[in-house]
Scaffold this active site. Structure first.
Site, mmCIF file in Angstrom:
data_model
loop_
_atom_site.group_PDB
_atom_site.id
_atom_site.type_symbol
_atom_site.label_atom_id
_atom_site.label_comp_id
_atom_site.label_asym_id
_atom_site.label_seq_id
_atom_site.Cartn_x
_atom_site.Cartn_y
_atom_site.Cartn_z
ATOM 1 C CG ASP A 79 41.869 41.845 35.546
ATOM 2 O OD1 ASP A 79 42.275 42.587 36.459
ATOM 3 O OD2 ASP A 79 42.251 40.666 35.411
ATOM 4 C CD GLU A 136 45.649 39.978 40.202
ATOM 5 O OE1 GLU A 136 46.517 39.277 40.761
ATOM 6 O OE2 GLU A 136 44.453 39.623 40.125
ATOM 7 C CD GLU A 137 41.672 37.726 39.196
ATOM 8 O OE1 GLU A 137 42.327 36.666 39.314
ATOM 9 O OE2 GLU A 137 41.077 38.269 40.138
ATOM 10 C CG HIS A 358 38.992 33.793 42.361
ATOM 11 N ND1 HIS A 358 39.915 33.342 41.446
ATOM 12 C CD2 HIS A 358 39.377 35.062 42.657
ATOM 13 C CE1 HIS A 358 40.820 34.279 41.213
ATOM 14 N NE2 HIS A 358 40.506 35.340 41.942
#
Length: 387
Positions: A79, A136-137, A358
């Site tokens: 993702d 996962e995020e 990020h």
């Protein structure tokens, strides 16, 4: 030994896979284009089994080796993040507002590279289960996959994962025995007072002052309530209230994050937050509600598996480029759910200098994809040898 020669031959193909995945970032559990691309590649490689629809868009591919043996799990997350990309690359995100800013496009590529090699050579015993995971995020796709029974369903004995690491030397493997990443929780505090005119504060019960008092008191959890050598982060990250300079608002909101390694420390933080919120609310004559949400547990490597993994990493990268005793980090990772279910290890793979994960200008370094794929492949061959 260096990168596996056969995998080095895939370098251009892997680069094309990665850059295509980068251009189609998708979020959370909803990864139709990503999953379809991964499926297409796996079927072309000739995996023995492909199981779809796990945790909505996740999948597990099985490759059989030569002869009986255990099943090793290798995991990649797929993702992306809700970030507007600023890399300027010609393969930049085609989904405005979404971006592969954490390297999951590279993680998926590395596992696909290993899959291609393992399906072609099959120089191992037992089986390998290639786990392609969503979310996962966000909500913890690993947790959902574990709850849906992937460990038992595919009889996975041990499990491993890699994560790209900007700032570490290109191609350097880094891990540690025991805890490597923290547990992550979040808290939400809703304060209700009595609003009114800013010129008449005595007629109000001011939630702004209460929010400031609560936020200040929360800082004492780290400074006064825990042993200084126990890793702990408690951060207030949001305070929202008010609408004009002459209005005392009715409500205020506080949000923050808690990072721990020890469940006893986590429990202490929860107790102190409850006491602080209740006590400060009474002191300021407001009401306050605490909502504490337990998130991902700490990522804890099995010491013996971390040692074996770093030994394989030394074969790939050399002694100086494989660090087996790194400092643990306060970031979090839902691979922790797999490591709670089975022994294994989580490693970082350096990708050199550049923007951190990020960040809207982050981009995975394609040069490390064959290195990561070689690690995955050698893990299977070394730990599950034929004969």
């Amino acid at each position: 030994m260096p990168v596996v020669n056969r995998i080095a031959d895939y370098a251009d193909e892997m680069k094309a896979w990665r850059q295509h995945l980068h251009s189609i970032p998708e979020l959370a559990l909803d990864l139709p284009k990503t999953a379809a691309f991964v499926k297409e590649q796996l079927l072309a490689m000739g995996v023995d089994e492909l199981h779809e629809g796990i945790a909505t868009s996740g999948m597990v591919a099985i490759i059989n080796g030569r002869g009986p043996g255990q099943t090793m799990g290798l995991r990649a997350d797929m993702d992306a993040l809700p970030i507007m990309e600023e890399t300027g690359k010609d393969y930049a995100s085609g989904h405005a507002g979404n971006m592969h800013a954490c390297g999951h496009d590279g993680h998926t590529t590395m596992l696909l590279g290993a899959a291609k090699y393992l399906a072609e050579t099959r120089n191992f015993a037992g089986r390998v289960a290639l786990i392609f995971q969503p979310a996962e995020e966000t909500i913890g796709g690993a947790r959902i996959m574990v709850e849906e029974g992937v460990i038992e369903r595919f009889d996975i004995a041990e499990v491993y994962a890699l994560h790209t690491a900007p700032g570490f030397p290109t191609g350097q493997f880094v891990t540690t025995p025991g805890p490597i990443m923290a547990a992550v929780d979040e808290f939400h505090i809703h304060i209700k007072g009595l609003g009114g005119h800013g010129a008449l504060p005595h007629e109000t019960r001011d939630p702004v002052v209460a929010a400031c008092g609560i936020a200040q008191a929360i800082q004492t959890i780290v400074s006064r309530n825990h042993f200084a050598l126990d890793d702990l982060v408690v951060s207030v990250t949001q305070i929202h209230t008010g609408s004009a300079d002459n209005i005392v608002p009715e409500t205020a909101y506080i949000n923050g994050t808690v990072r721990t390694f020890d469940k006893g420390v986590q429990a202490m933080v929860m107790r102190r937050l409850e006491a602080i919120v209740a006590g400060q609310a009474q002191a300021y004559d407001v009401t306050a509600e605490l909502n504490y949400e337990v998130g991902y547990p700490a990522t804890v490597n099995t010491p013996s598996k971390a040692e074996r993994a770093i030994d394989v990493a030394r074969e790939i990268a050399g002694e100086a480029m494989a660090i087996g005793d790194c400092e643990r980090q306060m970031g979090a990772e839902d691979f922790s759910f797999f490591l709670e279910a089975r022994p294994g290890a989580y490693l970082f793979l350096g990708q050199g200098e550049g923007p951190s994960v990020h960040h809207p200008k982050f981009d995975f370094n394609d040069d490390i994809a064959p290195i990561g794929a070689s690690f995955f492949a050698r893990m299977v061959e070394r730990l599950q040898p034929v004969g």
